[in-house]
Design an enzyme around this catalytic site. Structure first.
Site, PDB file in Angstrom:
ATOM      1  N   ARG A  77      71.082   8.664 100.095  1.00  0.00           N
ATOM      2  CA  ARG A  77      69.636   8.447 100.192  1.00  0.00           C
ATOM      3  C   ARG A  77      69.098   8.416  98.766  1.00  0.00           C
ATOM      4  NH1 ARG A  77      68.762  12.190  97.266  1.00  0.00           N
ATOM      5  NH2 ARG A  77      66.571  11.870  97.675  1.00  0.00           N
TER       6      ARG A  77
ATOM      7  N   ALA B  95      66.082   5.862  96.613  1.00  0.00           N
ATOM      8  CA  ALA B  95      65.939   4.407  96.537  1.00  0.00           C
ATOM      9  C   ALA B  95      67.022   3.688  95.716  1.00  0.00           C
ATOM     10  CB  ALA B  95      64.532   4.067  96.025  1.00  0.00           C
TER      11      ALA B  95
ATOM     12  N   ARG C  98      66.697   1.108 106.580  1.00  0.00           N
ATOM     13  CA  ARG C  98      65.554   1.935 106.156  1.00  0.00           C
ATOM     14  C   ARG C  98      64.491   0.998 105.567  1.00  0.00           C
ATOM     15  NH1 ARG C  98      66.551   7.357 103.139  1.00  0.00           N
ATOM     16  NH2 ARG C  98      64.624   7.811 104.260  1.00  0.00           N
TER      17      ARG C  98
ATOM     18  N   GLN D 267      65.111  17.797 100.727  1.00  0.00           N
ATOM     19  CA  GLN D 267      65.825  17.211  99.582  1.00  0.00           C
ATOM     20  C   GLN D 267      65.658  18.053  98.318  1.00  0.00           C
ATOM     21  OE1 GLN D 267      63.946  15.470 101.731  1.00  0.00           O
ATOM     22  NE2 GLN D 267      64.642  13.376 101.995  1.00  0.00           N
TER      23      GLN D 267
ATOM     24  N   ASP E 195      59.923   5.010  95.869  1.00  0.00           N
ATOM     25  CA  ASP E 195      60.681   4.163  96.795  1.00  0.00           C
ATOM     26  C   ASP E 195      60.202   2.722  96.754  1.00  0.00           C
ATOM     27  OD1 ASP E 195      60.845   7.061  97.994  1.00  0.00           O
ATOM     28  OD2 ASP E 195      62.594   5.905  98.612  1.00  0.00           O
TER      29      ASP E 195
ATOM     30  N   ASN F  93      56.402   7.252  97.847  1.00  0.00           N
ATOM     31  CA  ASN F  93      57.502   8.190  97.566  1.00  0.00           C
ATOM     32  C   ASN F  93      57.536   9.194  98.721  1.00  0.00           C
ATOM     33  OD1 ASN F  93      59.627   9.155  95.793  1.00  0.00           O
ATOM     34  ND2 ASN F  93      58.332  10.915  95.382  1.00  0.00           N
TER      35      ASN F  93
HETATM   36  O1  MRU Z   1      64.236   9.764 102.314  1.00  0.00           O
HETATM   37  P1  MRU Z   1      64.891   9.783 100.967  1.00  0.00           P
HETATM   38  O2  MRU Z   1      65.612  11.053 100.685  1.00  0.00           O
HETATM   39  O3  MRU Z   1      65.735   8.563 100.744  1.00  0.00           O
HETATM   40  O4  MRU Z   1      63.668   9.706  99.962  1.00  0.00           O
HETATM   41  C1  MRU Z   1      63.929   9.762  98.592  1.00  0.00           C
HETATM   42  C2  MRU Z   1      62.708   9.753  97.748  1.00  0.00           C
HETATM   43  O5  MRU Z   1      61.596   9.693  98.226  1.00  0.00           O
HETATM   44  C3  MRU Z   1      62.928   9.704  96.274  1.00  0.00           C
HETATM   45  O6  MRU Z   1      61.930  10.401  95.595  1.00  0.00           O
HETATM   46  C4  MRU Z   1      62.905   8.235  95.812  1.00  0.00           C
HETATM   47  O7  MRU Z   1      63.779   7.479  96.600  1.00  0.00           O
HETATM   48  C5  MRU Z   1      63.242   8.080  94.399  1.00  0.00           C
HETATM   49  S1  MRU Z   1      64.938   8.417  94.096  1.00  0.00           S
HETATM   50  C6  MRU Z   1      65.308   8.148  92.483  1.00  0.00           C
END
Ligand code: MRU
Length: 351
Positions: free
Chosen positions: A45, A47, A88, A197, A238, A248
């Site tokens: 996970r 982006a 996603r 996370q 994201d 985000n």
């Molecule tokens: O749902 P996720 O864990 O994929 O969401 C991740 C985020 O929101 C991060 O902050 C974003 O992807 C930036 S990662 C460098």
């Protein structure tokens, strides 16, 4: 280096982020369908990591194909891209990664390139994107380091670290860059309900690097800001719309308002491919809704009464007016973001 994902001769090997921090185990995806499942289930996970995983997913799909003609392969490539694109919806990097490999495929297929050569070229491209992602994180980390306090506490939300990229990280890349440049920084990591996370992943990877880290619940940062305990906020992204509005992890929007109220700079760190020039404002960014069980249960234990209504949007949009600067590998963008983003995109196109 933290091995988030890796192309191997057996398939794409992913560190299983659903098991961290308690178990360090790997999932080997040997075909594109498994790569799609790994992305959908959030084994990988973040982006930039999703973007490169999707590129590798298209590459493995082409590489493992038994098609004997370009016409047959064309049909398979369309199906591969569709499946991966449906995993996603919010991180634009997913579509970017798929597009990079599909464009190269289309070019080679149109020139009637022999299939073995096409296979080798798309695999090589997916690995090049992996290397470029790490290089971009390091570059934006160096740009962002200059914006970090010489000494102090930086708040981050979610995980925008090595685990969310191919290595080094975006928001955590900025923190790593600052520490490498001699800043004395400690990190506050929002736990980031419901998927945790921050508590599980950001804390795990920063502790591995011996960076002083404290986890706080998502509802605690206003109090700490009011006590002068936070000098800067840095988060990932994201999808960044053409006007700078930034999607985000859910909760980021609230943190940005709190930062503004307390006069604390709020930075977004992301590779330039997270900017979606086709989407004019944050209104146009699709927000993923995830399974209610992520909210109702914690570690398999039910936390809410049966039948209660549940909301679970995985992302929110921070309006550009709350963002102090957007840090990319090409440099730092400032308001008015519509203009600075356009100028940087044009420079990139002519470079
Ligand atoms: O749902 P996720 O864990 O994929 O969401 C991740 C985020 O929101 C991060 O902050 C974003 O992807 C930036 S990662 C460098």
């Amino acid at each position: 280096m933290i091995p988030t994902l890796e192309w191997t001769s057996a398939g794409v090997n992913f560190l299983d982020q659903t098991k961290l921090p308690l178990e360090e185990t790997y999932v080997l995806a040997t075909d594109y369908k498994q790569v799609a499942t790994v992305i959908r289930d959030m084994i990988v996970r973040g982006a930039p990591a999703i973007g490169v995983s999707a590129a590798m997913g298209v590459a493995i799909g082409i590489d493992r194909s038994t098609a004997s003609t370009i016409a047959e392969l064309d049909e398979e490539v369309a199906a591969i891209c569709d499946l991966l694109a449906g995993t996603r919806p919010t991180a634009v990097n997913l579509f970017w990664g798929i597009g990079q490999v599909r464009d190269l495929y289309n070019q080679l297929a149109a020139a009637n390139t022999p299939i073995p050569e096409i296979k080798a070229a798309v695999v090589a491209l997916s690995q090049q994107l992996y290397d470029e992602d790490i290089a971009n994180c390091r570059k934006l980390g160096a740009f962002g380091a200059e914006l970090m306090p010489q000494e102090g506490t930086v708040l981050t939300h979610c995980n925008a670290g090595a685990l969310a990229t191919c290595g080094y990280g975006t928001a955590l890349g900025v923190i790593r860059g600052a520490i490498e440049a001699g800043h004395k920084i400690d990190v506050l990591a929002d736990e980031t309900r419901p998927f945790l996370q921050g508590a599980r992943l950001t804390a795990w990877e920063l502790m591995k690097d011996n960076i002083p880290t404290t986890v706080l619940c998502d509802n605690m940062s206003a109090h700490l800001m009011s006590k002068g305990r936070i000098q800067a906020v840095v988060v990932g992204a994201d999808r960044i719309a053409a006007n700078g509005d930034t999607a985000n992890k859910i909760g980021t929007y609230g943190v940005s308002i709190l930062a503004k109220e307390h006069g604390i700079p709020f930075y977004v760190a992301a590779p330039f491919n997270t900017i979606d020039l086709e989407t004019a404002t944050g209104e146009g960014i699709p927000i993923e809704q995830r399974n209610a069980r992520e909210v109702t249960h914690s570690n398999g234990i039910q936390m809410t009464p049966d039948g209660v209504g549940i909301e679970n949007p995985a992302f929110d949009v921070t309006p550009a007016k709350y963002i102090t600067a957007i840090i990319t590998e090409r440099g730092v963008l400032r308001a008015p973001f519509g203009e600075s983003i356009r100028a940087m995109a044009e420079q990139g196109a002519t470079a």
